[in-house]
Motif scaffolding. Structure first.
Motif, PDB file in Angstrom:
ATOM      1  N   ALA A 127       0.836  -1.207   0.000  1.00 38.54           N
ATOM      2  CA  ALA A 127       0.000   0.000   0.000  1.00 38.54           C
ATOM      3  C   ALA A 127       0.864   1.248   0.000  1.00 38.54           C
ATOM      4  O   ALA A 127       0.569   2.226  -0.707  1.00 38.54           O
ATOM      5  N   ILE A 128       1.937   1.233   0.782  1.00 45.68           N
ATOM      6  CA  ILE A 128       2.819   2.395   0.839  1.00 45.68           C
ATOM      7  C   ILE A 128       3.446   2.653  -0.521  1.00 45.68           C
ATOM      8  O   ILE A 128       3.516   3.807  -0.981  1.00 45.68           O
ATOM      9  N   ARG A 129       3.912   1.603  -1.182  1.00 46.09           N
ATOM     10  CA  ARG A 129       4.501   1.783  -2.519  1.00 46.09           C
ATOM     11  C   ARG A 129       3.505   2.421  -3.473  1.00 46.09           C
ATOM     12  O   ARG A 129       3.838   3.346  -4.225  1.00 46.09           O
ATOM     13  N   ARG A 130       2.274   1.899  -3.462  1.00 50.69           N
ATOM     14  CA  ARG A 130       1.260   2.416  -4.393  1.00 50.69           C
ATOM     15  C   ARG A 130       0.964   3.881  -4.094  1.00 50.69           C
ATOM     16  O   ARG A 130       0.915   4.720  -4.999  1.00 50.69           O
ATOM     17  N   LEU A 131       0.785   4.208  -2.824  1.00 52.87           N
ATOM     18  CA  LEU A 131       0.366   5.561  -2.457  1.00 52.87           C
ATOM     19  C   LEU A 131       1.493   6.572  -2.590  1.00 52.87           C
ATOM     20  O   LEU A 131       1.272   7.702  -3.050  1.00 52.87           O
ATOM     21  N   ARG A 132       2.717   6.191  -2.213  1.00 53.02           N
ATOM     22  CA  ARG A 132       3.839   7.116  -2.408  1.00 53.02           C
ATOM     23  C   ARG A 132       4.094   7.344  -3.895  1.00 53.02           C
ATOM     24  O   ARG A 132       4.452   8.450  -4.312  1.00 53.02           O
ATOM     25  N   THR A 133       3.890   6.304  -4.722  1.00 48.21           N
ATOM     26  CA  THR A 133       4.058   6.475  -6.165  1.00 48.21           C
ATOM     27  C   THR A 133       3.022   7.450  -6.707  1.00 48.21           C
ATOM     28  O   THR A 133       3.331   8.298  -7.563  1.00 48.21           O
ATOM     29  N   ILE A 134       1.785   7.343  -6.216  1.00 44.24           N
ATOM     30  CA  ILE A 134       0.756   8.312  -6.616  1.00 44.24           C
ATOM     31  C   ILE A 134       1.158   9.721  -6.189  1.00 44.24           C
ATOM     32  O   ILE A 134       1.019  10.690  -6.945  1.00 44.24           O
ATOM     33  N   ALA A 135       1.680   9.844  -4.969  1.00 46.05           N
ATOM     34  CA  ALA A 135       2.094  11.158  -4.468  1.00 46.05           C
ATOM     35  C   ALA A 135       3.222  11.742  -5.314  1.00 46.05           C
ATOM     36  O   ALA A 135       3.222  12.933  -5.636  1.00 46.05           O
ATOM     37  N   VAL A 136       4.194  10.902  -5.675  1.00 46.30           N
ATOM     38  CA  VAL A 136       5.288  11.370  -6.542  1.00 46.30           C
ATOM     39  C   VAL A 136       4.726  11.830  -7.886  1.00 46.30           C
ATOM     40  O   VAL A 136       5.110  12.879  -8.414  1.00 46.30           O
ATOM     41  N   GLY A 137       3.809  11.044  -8.437  1.00 47.51           N
ATOM     42  CA  GLY A 137       3.209  11.419  -9.726  1.00 47.51           C
ATOM     43  C   GLY A 137       2.451  12.726  -9.651  1.00 47.51           C
ATOM     44  O   GLY A 137       2.516  13.553 -10.571  1.00 47.51           O
ATOM     45  N   ALA A 138       1.722  12.938  -8.546  1.00 50.68           N
ATOM     46  CA  ALA A 138       0.994  14.201  -8.379  1.00 50.68           C
ATOM     47  C   ALA A 138       1.966  15.368  -8.275  1.00 50.68           C
ATOM     48  O   ALA A 138       1.731  16.447  -8.842  1.00 50.68           O
ATOM     49  N   ALA A 139       3.069  15.162  -7.557  1.00 47.65           N
ATOM     50  CA  ALA A 139       4.078  16.219  -7.457  1.00 47.65           C
ATOM     51  C   ALA A 139       4.661  16.542  -8.832  1.00 47.65           C
ATOM     52  O   ALA A 139       4.830  17.706  -9.193  1.00 47.65           O
ATOM     53  N   GLU A 140       4.964  15.499  -9.599  1.00 51.81           N
ATOM     54  CA  GLU A 140       5.520  15.712 -10.938  1.00 51.81           C
ATOM     55  C   GLU A 140       4.510  16.448 -11.823  1.00 51.81           C
ATOM     56  O   GLU A 140       4.869  17.377 -12.551  1.00 51.81           O
ATOM     57  N   ALA A 141       3.243  16.039 -11.763  1.00 51.97           N
ATOM     58  CA  ALA A 141       2.219  16.679 -12.588  1.00 51.97           C
ATOM     59  C   ALA A 141       2.052  18.146 -12.224  1.00 51.97           C
ATOM     60  O   ALA A 141       1.767  18.988 -13.075  1.00 51.97           O
ATOM     61  N   GLY A 142       2.243  18.455 -10.935  1.00 48.25           N
ATOM     62  CA  GLY A 142       2.121  19.830 -10.485  1.00 48.25           C
ATOM     63  C   GLY A 142       3.404  20.621 -10.577  1.00 48.25           C
ATOM     64  O   GLY A 142       3.446  21.780 -10.173  1.00 48.25           O
ATOM     65  N   GLY A 143       4.473  20.003 -11.076  1.00 49.80           N
ATOM     66  CA  GLY A 143       5.740  20.709 -11.238  1.00 49.80           C
ATOM     67  C   GLY A 143       6.481  20.955  -9.941  1.00 49.80           C
ATOM     68  O   GLY A 143       7.276  21.889  -9.856  1.00 49.80           O
ATOM     69  N   ALA A 144       6.226  20.112  -8.931  1.00 55.10           N
ATOM     70  CA  ALA A 144       6.834  20.320  -7.610  1.00 55.10           C
ATOM     71  C   ALA A 144       7.941  19.295  -7.389  1.00 55.10           C
ATOM     72  O   ALA A 144       7.734  18.265  -6.745  1.00 55.10           O
ATOM     73  N   ARG A 145       9.123  19.571  -7.910  1.00 58.40           N
ATOM     74  CA  ARG A 145      10.238  18.631  -7.792  1.00 58.40           C
ATOM     75  C   ARG A 145      10.613  18.370  -6.347  1.00 58.40           C
ATOM     76  O   ARG A 145      10.915  17.239  -5.958  1.00 58.40           O
ATOM     77  N   PHE A 146      10.606  19.425  -5.539  1.00 54.03           N
ATOM     78  CA  PHE A 146      10.983  19.288  -4.134  1.00 54.03           C
ATOM     79  C   PHE A 146      10.042  18.322  -3.417  1.00 54.03           C
ATOM     80  O   PHE A 146      10.483  17.404  -2.717  1.00 54.03           O
ATOM     81  N   LEU A 147       8.737  18.518  -3.586  1.00 52.18           N
ATOM     82  CA  LEU A 147       7.772  17.654  -2.908  1.00 52.18           C
ATOM     83  C   LEU A 147       7.845  16.228  -3.419  1.00 52.18           C
ATOM     84  O   LEU A 147       7.660  15.269  -2.651  1.00 52.18           O
ATOM     85  N   GLY A 148       8.134  16.055  -4.701  1.00 52.62           N
ATOM     86  CA  GLY A 148       8.324  14.710  -5.231  1.00 52.62           C
ATOM     87  C   GLY A 148       9.515  14.029  -4.596  1.00 52.62           C
ATOM     88  O   GLY A 148       9.473  12.828  -4.292  1.00 52.62           O
ATOM     89  N   ALA A 149      10.587  14.788  -4.371  1.00 51.64           N
ATOM     90  CA  ALA A 149      11.771  14.224  -3.719  1.00 51.64           C
ATOM     91  C   ALA A 149      11.466  13.794  -2.293  1.00 51.64           C
ATOM     92  O   ALA A 149      11.944  12.749  -1.831  1.00 51.64           O
ATOM     93  N   VAL A 150      10.676  14.576  -1.586  1.00 55.41           N
ATOM     94  CA  VAL A 150      10.299  14.206  -0.213  1.00 55.41           C
ATOM     95  C   VAL A 150       9.554  12.876  -0.212  1.00 55.41           C
ATOM     96  O   VAL A 150       9.826  11.981   0.604  1.00 55.41           O
ATOM     97  N   GLN A 151       8.628  12.710  -1.148  1.00 55.71           N
ATOM     98  CA  GLN A 151       7.870  11.464  -1.211  1.00 55.71           C
ATOM     99  C   GLN A 151       8.767  10.281  -1.573  1.00 55.71           C
ATOM    100  O   GLN A 151       8.581   9.174  -1.047  1.00 55.71           O
ATOM    101  N   LEU A 152       9.724  10.490  -2.428  1.00 58.46           N
ATOM    102  CA  LEU A 152      10.666   9.419  -2.759  1.00 58.46           C
ATOM    103  C   LEU A 152      11.506   9.029  -1.548  1.00 58.46           C
ATOM    104  O   LEU A 152      11.782   7.842  -1.331  1.00 58.46           O
ATOM    105  N   ARG A 153      11.909  10.019  -0.749  1.00 62.95           N
ATOM    106  CA  ARG A 153      12.666   9.682   0.465  1.00 62.95           C
ATOM    107  C   ARG A 153      11.796   8.880   1.434  1.00 62.95           C
ATOM    108  O   ARG A 153      12.264   7.907   2.043  1.00 62.95           O
ATOM    109  N   LEU A 154      10.544   9.261   1.570  1.00 59.72           N
ATOM    110  CA  LEU A 154       9.651   8.515   2.451  1.00 59.72           C
ATOM    111  C   LEU A 154       9.442   7.092   1.943  1.00 59.72           C
ATOM    112  O   LEU A 154       9.383   6.140   2.739  1.00 59.72           O
ATOM    113  N   LEU A 155       9.352   6.927   0.636  1.00 61.07           N
ATOM    114  CA  LEU A 155       9.262   5.583   0.064  1.00 61.07           C
ATOM    115  C   LEU A 155      10.540   4.807   0.327  1.00 61.07           C
ATOM    116  O   LEU A 155      10.508   3.617   0.679  1.00 61.07           O
ATOM    117  N   ALA A 156      11.681   5.473   0.184  1.00 65.97           N
ATOM    118  CA  ALA A 156      12.967   4.825   0.460  1.00 65.97           C
ATOM    119  C   ALA A 156      13.041   4.353   1.907  1.00 65.97           C
ATOM    120  O   ALA A 156      13.532   3.255   2.199  1.00 65.97           O
TER     121      ALA A 156
END
Length: 243
Positions: A127-156
Motif C-alpha cells: 500500500a505504501i509503494r502504491r500511495l507514495r508512487t501516486i504522491a510522486v506522480g501528483a508532485a511531478e504533474a504539479g511541477g513540484a520537484r521538491f515535494l516529489g523528492a520528499v515522497q521518494l525519500r519517504l518511500l525509500a
C-alpha cells in the motif's frame, strides 16, 4: 506546484498570513464573497499551524457553501484535522477523495491525500509503494520537484524498514536528482536527510565506507546555521559509531 487555480489561491493565502493577515479575518471576508477556495486555503493553513479549533470552525462553516467540486478537498482537510488531533481516519472516504482529486487534477491536494493515506498504512509495504508512487506522480504533474523528492525519500525509508537497502538507495538516487538545482534552503535540508538515510542503508548492507561517506555528505549539507546543531550531532554519532 504548477500554476493551477487552487495552488495560486493557497499561495496567496499563505503569503497574506505570512505578512500578518489573520486567518479568521481572511475567512470572514472570503465567506462574505462566497469564495470557497480561499476558505479551503485558510483551513489548510490553520491545520498546518495546529490551530485545530479555528480550523474546525472554518471547515464547519465551509460545508454548506461548498459545491460538488469542493467535496473531496473538504474530506481531505477534515481527515488532516483528524490526523493532527490523533483521531482515527476515515480511510474509505479519504481513498475515494483521492480518486476525485486526481480526476480534478488538484495535484497538491492529491499529493496530500496520498501521503496521508501512506502514513496510515504504516507497515503495509504494498500500500505504501502504491500511495507514495501516486504522491510522486501528483508532485511531478504539479511541477513540484521538491515535494516529489520528499515522497521518494519517504518511500525509500519504507523500503529500508522492510529490509531492502537496494531499493532504498535507488529511490534516494532519484530523490537527489530531483533536488539538484532546486534553490530552496529546504532542499539542502532534504538532501541531508537523503544522504543520512543512504548512510543508514549502506550501514545495513555492511558497506561501512559508503555509509561513512554518506553521513559526511549529510553533515556537510547541515552546516547552515538555520538547521541547528542537533541534526549534525545526530548524524555525527551515526558516523562515529561505524568505527
Amino acid at each position: 506546484m504548477a500554476r493551477t487555480g487552487e495552488s495560486d489561491t493557497a499561495a496567496r493565502v499563505r503569503r497574506a498570513i505570512a505578512e500578518g493577515g489573520r486567518p479568521l479575518e481572511l475567512w470572514v471576508d472570503a465567506r462574505s464573497r462566497g469564495d470557497v477556495e480561499v476558505g479551503l486555503a485558510v483551513a489548510a493553513s490553520l491545520i498546518d499551524g495546529l490551530e485545530v479549533a479555528d480550523a474546525g470552525r472554518v471547515l464547519g462553516e465551509l460545508g454548506p457553501l461548498a459545491g460538488d467540486e469542493h467535496r473531496d478537498v473538504l474530506v481531505l482537510l477534515r481527515q488532516r484535522l483528524c490526523s493532527v488531533q490523533e483521531q482515527p481516519l476515515d480511510l474509505p472516504a479519504l481513498t475515494a477523495a483521492l480518486d476525485g482529486l486526481l480526476a480534478q487534477a488538484r495535484w497538491e491536494d492529491a499529493l496530500n491525500a496520498a501521503s496521508l493515506l501512506a502514513d496510515a498504512f504504516d507497515g503495509d509495504l504494498a500500500a505504501i509503494r502504491r500511495l507514495r508512487t501516486i504522491a510522486v506522480g501528483a508532485a511531478e504533474a504539479g511541477g513540484a520537484r521538491f515535494l516529489g523528492a520528499v515522497q521518494l525519500r519517504l518511500l525509500a525509508a519504507a523500503e529500508l524498514a522492510a529490509g531492502d537497502d537496494g531499493r532504498c538507495l535507488a529511490h534516494l538516487e532519484q530523490a537527489l536528482r530531483r533536488l539538484d538545482g532546486v534553490l530552496l534552503l529546504g532542499a539542502r535540508f532534504e538532501e541531508a536527510r537523503c544522504h543520512e538515510l543512504a548512510g543508514d542503508a549502506h550501514a545495513a548492507g555492511h558497506s561501512l565506507d559508503l555509509a561513512r561517506r554518506a553521513y559526511e555528505r549529510a553533515i556537510d549539507r547541515l552546516a547552515h546555521a538555520d538547521f541547528g546543531a542537533s541534526h549534525r550531532e545526530r548524524v555525527r554519532k551515526k558516523r562515529d559509531s561505524l568505527g
